[in-house]
Design an enzyme around this catalytic site. Structure first.
Site, PDB file in Angstrom:
ATOM      1  N   SER A 154      -2.657 -79.011 -27.894  1.00 55.67           N
ATOM      2  CA  SER A 154      -2.234 -78.425 -26.185  1.00 55.67           C
ATOM      3  C   SER A 154      -2.484 -79.472 -25.285  1.00 55.67           C
ATOM      4  CB  SER A 154      -3.510 -77.984 -26.945  1.00 55.67           C
ATOM      5  OG  SER A 154      -3.832 -77.224 -24.895  1.00 55.67           O
ATOM      6  N   TYR A 167     -12.539 -76.570 -27.533  1.00 52.99           N
ATOM      7  CA  TYR A 167     -11.166 -76.680 -27.913  1.00 52.99           C
ATOM      8  C   TYR A 167     -10.440 -78.179 -27.623  1.00 52.99           C
ATOM      9  CZ  TYR A 167      -6.113 -74.931 -27.274  1.00 52.99           C
ATOM     10  OH  TYR A 167      -4.640 -74.216 -27.481  1.00 52.99           O
TER      11      TYR A 167
HETATM   12  P1  NAD Z   1      -2.342 -66.636 -31.596  1.00 53.58           P
HETATM   13  O1  NAD Z   1      -3.433 -66.110 -31.496  1.00 53.58           O
HETATM   14  O2  NAD Z   1      -1.122 -65.823 -31.057  1.00 53.58           O
HETATM   15  O3  NAD Z   1      -1.896 -67.145 -32.992  1.00 53.58           O
HETATM   16  C1  NAD Z   1      -2.387 -67.876 -33.995  1.00 53.58           C
HETATM   17  C2  NAD Z   1      -1.898 -67.400 -35.090  1.00 53.58           C
HETATM   18  O4  NAD Z   1      -3.791 -68.020 -35.741  1.00 53.58           O
HETATM   19  C3  NAD Z   1      -3.562 -65.895 -35.472  1.00 53.58           C
HETATM   20  O5  NAD Z   1      -2.315 -65.028 -35.561  1.00 53.58           O
HETATM   21  C4  NAD Z   1      -4.611 -66.128 -35.722  1.00 53.58           C
HETATM   22  O6  NAD Z   1      -5.346 -65.082 -36.348  1.00 53.58           O
HETATM   23  C5  NAD Z   1      -4.105 -67.675 -36.826  1.00 53.58           C
HETATM   24  N1  NAD Z   1      -5.013 -68.186 -37.287  1.00 53.58           N
HETATM   25  C6  NAD Z   1      -6.200 -68.488 -36.632  1.00 53.58           C
HETATM   26  N2  NAD Z   1      -8.017 -69.381 -37.001  1.00 53.58           N
HETATM   27  C7  NAD Z   1      -6.956 -69.505 -38.130  1.00 53.58           C
HETATM   28  C8  NAD Z   1      -7.311 -70.103 -39.437  1.00 53.58           C
HETATM   29  N3  NAD Z   1      -8.751 -70.528 -39.082  1.00 53.58           N
HETATM   30  N4  NAD Z   1      -6.728 -69.736 -40.980  1.00 53.58           N
HETATM   31  C9  NAD Z   1      -5.998 -68.748 -40.400  1.00 53.58           C
HETATM   32  N5  NAD Z   1      -4.910 -68.730 -39.373  1.00 53.58           N
HETATM   33  C10 NAD Z   1      -5.741 -68.934 -38.532  1.00 53.58           C
HETATM   34  O7  NAD Z   1      -1.771 -67.915 -30.833  1.00 53.58           O
HETATM   35  P2  NAD Z   1      -1.173 -69.064 -30.665  1.00 53.58           P
HETATM   36  O8  NAD Z   1      -0.455 -68.741 -29.019  1.00 53.58           O
HETATM   37  O9  NAD Z   1       0.093 -68.416 -31.384  1.00 53.58           O
HETATM   38  O10 NAD Z   1      -1.522 -70.320 -31.576  1.00 53.58           O
HETATM   39  C11 NAD Z   1      -0.611 -71.345 -31.939  1.00 53.58           C
HETATM   40  C12 NAD Z   1      -1.501 -72.300 -31.598  1.00 53.58           C
HETATM   41  O11 NAD Z   1      -0.739 -72.146 -30.441  1.00 53.58           O
HETATM   42  C13 NAD Z   1      -2.467 -72.327 -31.443  1.00 53.58           C
HETATM   43  O12 NAD Z   1      -2.765 -73.445 -32.600  1.00 53.58           O
HETATM   44  C14 NAD Z   1      -2.948 -72.777 -30.635  1.00 53.58           C
HETATM   45  O13 NAD Z   1      -4.401 -73.385 -30.573  1.00 53.58           O
HETATM   46  C15 NAD Z   1      -1.640 -73.456 -29.621  1.00 53.58           C
HETATM   47  N6  NAD Z   1      -1.783 -73.232 -28.380  1.00 53.58           N
HETATM   48  C16 NAD Z   1      -1.972 -71.965 -27.757  1.00 53.58           C
HETATM   49  C17 NAD Z   1      -1.755 -72.257 -26.538  1.00 53.58           C
HETATM   50  C18 NAD Z   1      -1.636 -70.435 -25.686  1.00 53.58           C
HETATM   51  O14 NAD Z   1      -1.414 -70.787 -24.884  1.00 53.58           O
HETATM   52  N7  NAD Z   1      -1.066 -69.912 -26.249  1.00 53.58           N
HETATM   53  C19 NAD Z   1      -1.460 -73.591 -25.542  1.00 53.58           C
HETATM   54  C20 NAD Z   1      -1.651 -74.673 -26.329  1.00 53.58           C
HETATM   55  C21 NAD Z   1      -1.361 -74.809 -27.711  1.00 53.58           C
END
Ligand code: NAD
Length: 278
Positions: A154, A167
């Site tokens: 991130s 985080y």
């Molecule tokens: P999201 O919440 O839509 O998707 C994350 C998915 O991971 C969800 O479906 C959730 O159920 C699943 N999940 C969470 N913990 C889990 C676990 N322990 N085991 C199995 N599944 C699990 O959010 P996203 O934006 O698609 O996130 C994807 C990745 O991107 C994450 O690692 C997040 O930290 C990272 N990220 C997101 C952002 C943002 O702004 N959305 C920014 C930087 C990084």
């Protein structure tokens, strides 16, 4: 469009959001797909995580491309469950060539008030889950002398912010893990690279809890109300990016041609990278 024909790609957190976008993109380009998601809420996470229906919808989208898919409900903090998934994928599809350690959660509270379960959740889902994913796929990749591992950090893996101690610590950890794994696996034809996204338009940022934190002055803030706050976290004047922008970089790192790119961190964060070192 058949760049990944004959390959098998595993994507954690594949039920929705970025994980779904990556899984469908690999399938559209010819790969067979293995996805998992926990599909269960957490007491420490103040927005709903994916559901069984979300996972079923990703399966439907993958099958619509004509590719095969294995989908399991599991928590990436559970190493045994991930090992069993990789064993099943190896049994049914022959191998795992590409792994995207994407599953993660966002938790937020000032460090002085952060409950232990919030810290534990961030570390187990965002850091231990990535370690477990790498650990589960690495032995088969070593055996075959080929692998592409992509981790999702991130922009908070390169900086800190208020409320984000757990985080941010977990996402900094992902970068140290990625670089060290890249070295351990370098002699086996396996690359390991991290992507550091900015604000990506998924339920992780579009939820009442985060909207309320960003605009405590409003009773029921809307996306329009929080957009300027999100934009201030980027350098370019955009509040959030679409998952497809991350998918493009995932596909780049996963390509056979990216054989000699390893141990890197690529920010996709609308210019915020210019504000931090590394
Ligand atoms: P999201 O919440 O839509 O998707 C994350 C998915 O991971 C969800 O479906 C959730 O159920 C699943 N999940 C969470 N913990 C889990 C676990 N322990 N085991 C199995 N599944 C699990 O959010 P996203 O934006 O698609 O996130 C994807 C990745 O991107 C994450 O690692 C997040 O930290 C990272 N990220 C997101 C952002 C943002 O702004 N959305 C920014 C930087 C990084």
């Amino acid at each position: 469009m058949n760049e990944f024909e004959g390959k098998v790609a595993l994507i954690t957190g594949g039920a929705r959001g970025q994980g779904r976008a990556h899984a469908v993109a690999f399938a559209e380009r010819g790969a067979d797909i293995v996805i998992c998601d926990r599909c269960e809420n957490s007491d420490a996470v103040f927005y709903p995580l994916a559901t069984d229906d979300d996972l079923a919808e990703t399966v439907r989208l993958i099958e619509a491309t004509g590719r095969r898919v294995i989908a399991e409900k599991l928590d990436t903090a559970d190493r045994g469950a991930l090992d069993a998934l990789v064993a099943r994928a190896t049994d049914e599809f022959g191998r795992v060539d590409i792994a995207v350690a994407n599953a993660g959660v966002s938790v937020a509270a000032p460090v002085q008030m952060m409950p232990q379960n919030m810290w534990d959740e961030a570390i187990s889902s965002n850091l231990t889950g990535v370690f477990n994913t790498i650990g589960a796929v690495a032995p088969g990749m070593i055996e075959r002398g080929y692998g592409r591992i992509i981790t999702i950090s991130s922009m908070l893996g390169r900086a800190g912010n208020t409320n984000m101690a757990a985080y941010s610590a977990s996402k900094w950890g992902v970068i140290g893990l990625t670089k060290s794994a890249a070295l351990d696996l370098a002699q086996h034809g396996i690359t390991v690279n991290a992507i550091a996204p900015g604000n990506i338009s998924t339920p992780m940022i579009h939820n009442d809890f985060l909207y309320g934190m960003l605009r405590p002055d409003l009773e029921k803030p809307t996306a329009d109300d929080v957009a300027p706050v999100f934009a201030s976290l980027h350098a370019q004047p955009v509040p959030w990016l679409e998952p497809a922008e991350i998918t493009r970089v995932v596909l780049f790192f996963a390509a056979e041609a990216a054989a000699h790119i390893s141990g890197t961190v690529l920010p996709v964060d609308a210019g915020n990278a210019a504000r931090v070192t590394g």
